[in-house]
Design a protein around this motif. Structure first.
Motif, PDB file in Angstrom:
ATOM      1  N   TYR A   1       0.834  -1.215   0.000  1.00 55.03           N
ATOM      2  CA  TYR A   1       0.000   0.000   0.000  1.00 55.03           C
ATOM      3  C   TYR A   1       0.864   1.258   0.000  1.00 55.03           C
ATOM      4  N   ALA A   2       1.949   1.246   0.782  1.00 57.21           N
ATOM      5  CA  ALA A   2       2.837   2.419   0.835  1.00 57.21           C
ATOM      6  C   ALA A   2       3.475   2.673  -0.531  1.00 57.21           C
ATOM      7  N   MET A   3       3.867   1.607  -1.212  1.00 59.76           N
ATOM      8  CA  MET A   3       4.479   1.749  -2.543  1.00 59.76           C
ATOM      9  C   MET A   3       3.463   2.290  -3.556  1.00 59.76           C
ATOM     10  N   GLN A   4       2.236   1.766  -3.475  1.00 61.04           N
ATOM     11  CA  GLN A   4       1.178   2.261  -4.373  1.00 61.04           C
ATOM     12  C   GLN A   4       0.906   3.746  -4.133  1.00 61.04           C
ATOM     13  N   LEU A   5       0.855   4.119  -2.841  1.00 65.97           N
ATOM     14  CA  LEU A   5       0.584   5.509  -2.475  1.00 65.97           C
ATOM     15  C   LEU A   5       1.672   6.430  -3.032  1.00 65.97           C
ATOM     16  N   CYS A   6       2.938   6.048  -2.840  1.00 68.52           N
ATOM     17  CA  CYS A   6       4.056   6.881  -3.321  1.00 68.52           C
ATOM     18  C   CYS A   6       4.081   6.952  -4.846  1.00 68.52           C
ATOM     19  N   ALA A   7       3.770   5.836  -5.493  1.00 70.49           N
ATOM     20  CA  ALA A   7       3.752   5.813  -6.964  1.00 70.49           C
ATOM     21  C   ALA A   7       2.666   6.738  -7.508  1.00 70.49           C
ATOM     22  N   MET A   8       1.506   6.733  -6.830  1.00 72.59           N
ATOM     23  CA  MET A   8       0.392   7.583  -7.277  1.00 72.59           C
ATOM     24  C   MET A   8       0.711   9.063  -7.047  1.00 72.59           C
TER      25      MET A   8
END
Length: 263
Positions: free
Chosen positions: A214-221
């Protein structure tokens, strides 16, 4: 011990632990090479080799080939470490043949009768998610290190992402916003932990994800929206963007019924 299992769920930092060890030993004048393989990407015959019963012809396997090369004596005056890393599930289908390697015999016996001894400069590492299918005979022969993702958390990943942002003012403004919202919302989705500290039944998701996912998805977005050309530094605007990104990254996997409470 010459065999160690590094156990823990995805995103706990198992690979990073090994690479850090490799770099640290290199810095201390002990070059370290990692030979990483997935033991279940091929059949057992392709892994250990196979002897044709009719022609008695020997076909070398992937592991037998690597094992032979790695355990060749080191040149005089040269000191290095060689680690064979099994990045795969441990189960009886392939790992039972390794039992004689893991114990004090240190011998890999191949189907053609060849025996390869584990040299002092060679070690075996297993990088596994769990030991559900491992037999007691296998587990009792290894040293086990458990890497818990909770010890790492999501903060190091978010800090690293913020430190690499080209716009330092924007990164400084983002830090308190992410500190305020990211962990609370991710804990809610992954564990059903409310900001008050109470636990509720875990929200239903379409696909299982770890906190780090989730943290990686958030940063990517955030990275895709907060481009350098836009140069957004206003705290109110940034807060709106962070809320939007949390909704569609952390809340993206939630089923329809679980979205209103998350909202």
């Amino acid at each position: 011990r010459h065999t160690t299992m590094i156990v823990g769920p995805t995103g706990g930092g198992k690979s990073v632990v090994m690479k850090t060890l490799q770099k640290a030993q290199g810095e201390l004048g002990l070059p370290t090479k990692l030979y990483v393989l997935n033991a279940k990407a091929q059949t057992v015959n392709e892994l250990y080799g196979v002897l044709d019963p009719a022609t008695r012809e020997w076909a070398d396997g992937m592991l037998s080939n690597i094992f032979r090369d790695v355990n060749k004596p080191l040149p005089p005056g040269k000191d290095e470490r060689r680690y064979i890393v099994f990045d795969t599930d441990v189960d009886a289908v392939w790992v039972e043949n390794m039992n004689s390697v893991m114990d004090d015999n240190k011998l890999l016996t191949l189907p053609n009768g060849e025996r390869i001894r584990v040299a002092d400069h060679c070690k075996l590492l297993f990088e596994v998610g769990n030991l559900i299918y491992a037999s007691p005979a296998t587990v009792s022969r290894c040293g086990i290190v458990y890497v818990d993702p909770k010890n790492l958390g999501i903060e190091p990943y978010i800090w690293k992402w913020l430190n690499e942002r080209p716009d330092k003012t924007q990164a400084t403004n983002l830090k308190p916003l992410l500190a305020k919202m990211a962990q609370k919302t991710i804990s809610y989705v992954v564990e059903g932990l409310l900001p008050s500290g109470e636990y509720i039944p875990k929200p239903a998701t379409s696909v299982a994800c770890t906190e780090l996912n989730y943290a990686m998805q958030l940063c990517a977005m955030l990275e895709s929206i907060l481009t350098e050309e836009k140069g957004i530094n206003d705290t109110t605007q940034l807060e709106c963007i962070v809320v939007f990104c949390i909704m569609w990254s952390v809340g993206g996997a939630l089923l329809e019924s679980a979205r209103p409470p998350f909202d």
